[in-house]
Design a protein around this motif. Structure first.
Motif, PDB file in Angstrom:
ATOM      1  N   ALA A 207     -30.248  53.536  25.756  1.00  0.00           N
ATOM      2  CA  ALA A 207     -29.030  52.762  26.103  1.00  0.00           C
ATOM      3  C   ALA A 207     -27.998  52.249  24.871  1.00  0.00           C
ATOM      4  N   ALA A 208     -28.770  52.060  23.929  1.00  0.00           N
ATOM      5  CA  ALA A 208     -27.812  51.520  22.477  1.00  0.00           C
ATOM      6  C   ALA A 208     -26.657  52.220  22.079  1.00  0.00           C
ATOM      7  N   PRO A 209     -26.691  53.493  22.014  1.00  0.00           N
ATOM      8  CA  PRO A 209     -25.433  54.224  21.530  1.00  0.00           C
ATOM      9  C   PRO A 209     -24.468  53.996  22.334  1.00  0.00           C
ATOM     10  N   TYR A 210     -24.688  53.786  23.811  1.00  0.00           N
ATOM     11  CA  TYR A 210     -23.640  53.553  24.704  1.00  0.00           C
ATOM     12  C   TYR A 210     -23.155  52.170  24.996  1.00  0.00           C
ATOM     13  N   ALA A 211     -23.830  51.272  24.530  1.00  0.00           N
ATOM     14  CA  ALA A 211     -23.552  49.856  24.867  1.00  0.00           C
ATOM     15  C   ALA A 211     -22.025  49.284  24.147  1.00  0.00           C
ATOM     16  N   GLY A 212     -21.364  48.870  25.100  1.00  0.00           N
ATOM     17  CA  GLY A 212     -19.997  48.475  24.800  1.00  0.00           C
ATOM     18  C   GLY A 212     -18.874  49.400  24.770  1.00  0.00           C
ATOM     19  N   THR A 213     -19.275  50.786  25.038  1.00  0.00           N
ATOM     20  CA  THR A 213     -18.305  51.952  24.925  1.00  0.00           C
ATOM     21  C   THR A 213     -17.934  52.457  26.220  1.00  0.00           C
ATOM     22  N   MET A 214     -17.060  53.226  26.372  1.00  0.00           N
ATOM     23  CA  MET A 214     -16.658  54.256  27.449  1.00  0.00           C
ATOM     24  C   MET A 214     -17.125  55.517  26.946  1.00  0.00           C
ATOM     25  N   ALA A 215     -18.147  56.106  27.167  1.00  0.00           N
ATOM     26  CA  ALA A 215     -18.663  57.240  26.917  1.00  0.00           C
ATOM     27  C   ALA A 215     -18.295  58.267  27.847  1.00  0.00           C
ATOM     28  N   MET A 216     -18.051  59.756  27.205  1.00  0.00           N
ATOM     29  CA  MET A 216     -17.860  60.502  28.383  1.00  0.00           C
ATOM     30  C   MET A 216     -18.873  60.794  29.137  1.00  0.00           C
ATOM     31  N   THR A 217     -18.762  61.626  30.467  1.00  0.00           N
ATOM     32  CA  THR A 217     -19.713  61.840  31.228  1.00  0.00           C
ATOM     33  C   THR A 217     -19.773  63.410  31.414  1.00  0.00           C
ATOM     34  N   ALA A 218     -21.057  63.779  32.051  1.00  0.00           N
ATOM     35  CA  ALA A 218     -21.452  65.162  31.976  1.00  0.00           C
ATOM     36  C   ALA A 218     -20.195  65.840  32.909  1.00  0.00           C
ATOM     37  N   GLU A 219     -19.450  65.070  33.943  1.00  0.00           N
ATOM     38  CA  GLU A 219     -18.565  65.815  34.714  1.00  0.00           C
ATOM     39  C   GLU A 219     -17.360  65.958  34.014  1.00  0.00           C
ATOM     40  N   ASP A 220     -17.029  65.244  32.673  1.00  0.00           N
ATOM     41  CA  ASP A 220     -15.835  65.495  31.861  1.00  0.00           C
ATOM     42  C   ASP A 220     -15.972  66.667  31.137  1.00  0.00           C
ATOM     43  N   ILE A 221     -17.463  67.045  30.810  1.00  0.00           N
ATOM     44  CA  ILE A 221     -17.792  68.196  30.091  1.00  0.00           C
ATOM     45  C   ILE A 221     -17.811  69.454  30.794  1.00  0.00           C
ATOM     46  N   ALA A 222     -18.336  69.316  31.991  1.00  0.00           N
ATOM     47  CA  ALA A 222     -18.340  70.469  32.805  1.00  0.00           C
ATOM     48  C   ALA A 222     -16.738  70.794  33.507  1.00  0.00           C
ATOM     49  N   GLU A 223     -15.861  69.893  33.468  1.00  0.00           N
ATOM     50  CA  GLU A 223     -14.619  70.174  33.604  1.00  0.00           C
ATOM     51  C   GLU A 223     -13.892  70.930  32.656  1.00  0.00           C
ATOM     52  N   SER A 224     -14.024  70.713  31.520  1.00  0.00           N
ATOM     53  CA  SER A 224     -13.777  71.447  30.341  1.00  0.00           C
ATOM     54  C   SER A 224     -14.244  72.718  30.319  1.00  0.00           C
ATOM     55  N   ILE A 225     -15.359  72.934  30.460  1.00  0.00           N
ATOM     56  CA  ILE A 225     -16.238  74.262  30.597  1.00  0.00           C
ATOM     57  C   ILE A 225     -15.641  74.993  31.936  1.00  0.00           C
ATOM     58  N   PHE A 226     -15.302  74.471  32.911  1.00  0.00           N
ATOM     59  CA  PHE A 226     -14.582  75.156  34.175  1.00  0.00           C
ATOM     60  C   PHE A 226     -12.980  75.432  33.691  1.00  0.00           C
ATOM     61  N   TRP A 227     -12.494  74.742  32.860  1.00  0.00           N
ATOM     62  CA  TRP A 227     -10.912  75.095  32.547  1.00  0.00           C
ATOM     63  C   TRP A 227     -10.986  76.258  31.706  1.00  0.00           C
ATOM     64  N   ALA A 228     -11.910  76.196  30.486  1.00  0.00           N
ATOM     65  CA  ALA A 228     -12.019  77.383  29.663  1.00  0.00           C
ATOM     66  C   ALA A 228     -11.923  78.776  30.294  1.00  0.00           C
ATOM     67  N   THR A 229     -13.150  78.549  31.365  1.00  0.00           N
ATOM     68  CA  THR A 229     -13.320  80.004  32.052  1.00  0.00           C
ATOM     69  C   THR A 229     -12.446  80.357  33.065  1.00  0.00           C
ATOM     70  N   SER A 230     -11.584  79.409  33.534  1.00  0.00           N
ATOM     71  CA  SER A 230     -10.427  79.786  34.500  1.00  0.00           C
ATOM     72  C   SER A 230      -9.216  80.217  34.108  1.00  0.00           C
ATOM     73  N   LEU A 231      -8.985  80.079  32.684  1.00  0.00           N
ATOM     74  CA  LEU A 231      -7.879  80.613  32.227  1.00  0.00           C
ATOM     75  C   LEU A 231      -7.618  81.988  32.241  1.00  0.00           C
ATOM     76  N   PRO A 232      -6.384  82.486  32.367  1.00  0.00           N
ATOM     77  CA  PRO A 232      -6.194  83.991  32.415  1.00  0.00           C
ATOM     78  C   PRO A 232      -7.225  84.783  31.176  1.00  0.00           C
ATOM     79  N   ALA A 233      -7.553  85.973  31.938  1.00  0.00           N
ATOM     80  CA  ALA A 233      -8.373  86.961  31.112  1.00  0.00           C
ATOM     81  C   ALA A 233      -7.941  87.217  29.892  1.00  0.00           C
TER      82      ALA A 233
END
Length: 261
Positions: A207-233
């Motif tokens: 828990a210590a690395p995230y204390a007092g921060t607003m870290a990214m979430t797995a969903e944030d990263i999944a959205e980035s993956i989805f975006w990259a793969t959804s762009l025109p071919a």
């Protein structure tokens, strides 16, 4: 005006789908109408994911990416409704320990090498020929900001992610003319089970690395993956490097053998 790829045509092979980025990506693709092949070591987690997403949308395979024979069998045993894989998300990976190099556990180092490097190359090598034969696809590798910005205690983990970055760039060149895109995703501070694994279940340390921060979430990263793969071919995103707004590159570490002044 270019048309984005239709996610209803996506068939995504995901390693490390039992938690974190892999599970979040599986949910994102299925929500958009795609199909996923979710793989990982924890059979109960995979069963839960399949129950959530539906067997028609999510096929599961229990395996360890470090096991080359198991990976070869998995690549050969994809059922017909999921056989048209056009996205490979080589996500499985981990960090273990944070000790200085001279004190690190060699078994931990070997596990990181076997998972982050060997497991990744098995995944990509075994699934590439099928995508080429079918006329195209997209390889997504999971790197890390550590592959560019090393930190104390992260020696082998950082080195393994540097490998991932350069492997992605190299195969991008190898695949010229094959209609295969390659993207390396390089996240920074993200609150998943990552630290719990790194510190072998010690919840306080995790828990210590995230204390007092607003870290990214797995969903944030999944959205980035989805975006990259959804762009025109015709568009290839070479890499996406993401950091939480509360994280930045630190100053150089300078050792001084005597106090200033």
């Amino acid at each position: 005006m270019y048309t984005l790829l239709d996610p209803r045509n996506f068939v995504v092979f995901i390693t490390g789908a039992t938690s974190g980025f892999g599970a979040a990506a599986a949910r994102r693709y299925v929500a958009a109408g795609g199909k996923v092949i979710a793989t990982g070591r924890r059979e109960d987690r995979l069963a839960g994911l399949q129950a959530e997403l539906g067997a028609d949308n999510c096929h599961v395979m229990t395996l360890d990416v470090r096991d080359r024979a198991a990976m070869e069998k998995a690549a050969a045993d994809i059922p017909a409704p999921f056989a048209g894989i056009n996205i490979v998300l080589a996500n499985a990976g981990l960090a273990l320990g944070l000790q200085p190099a001279a004190e690190a556990d060699l078994d931990d180092w070997q596990t990181m090498i076997d998972t982050n490097i060997s497991g990744l190359v098995y995944t990509v090598r075994l699934l590439l020929p099928g995508m080429i034969a079918r006329g195209g696809g997209h390889v997504v590798t999971l790197g890390s900001v550590a592959g560019e910005f090393a930190y104390p205690g992260g020696s082998v983990y950082a080195a393994s992610k540097a490998f991932v970055k350069h492997f992605a760039l190299a195969i991008r060149s190898d695949l010229q003319g094959k209609n295969i895109r390659v993207t390396d995703i390089e996240p920074g501070l993200t609150e998943t089970e990552f630290s719990l694994v790194r510190f072998k279940g010690d919840e306080g340390k995790a828990a210590a690395p995230y204390a007092g921060t607003m870290a990214m979430t797995a969903e944030d990263i999944a959205e980035s993956i989805f975006w990259a793969t959804s762009l025109p071919a015709h568009v290839n995103v070479n890499k996406i490097q993401l950091m939480a707004t509360t994280q930045a590159i630190g100053p150089f570490d300078i050792y001084r053998d005597k106090p200033n002044g």
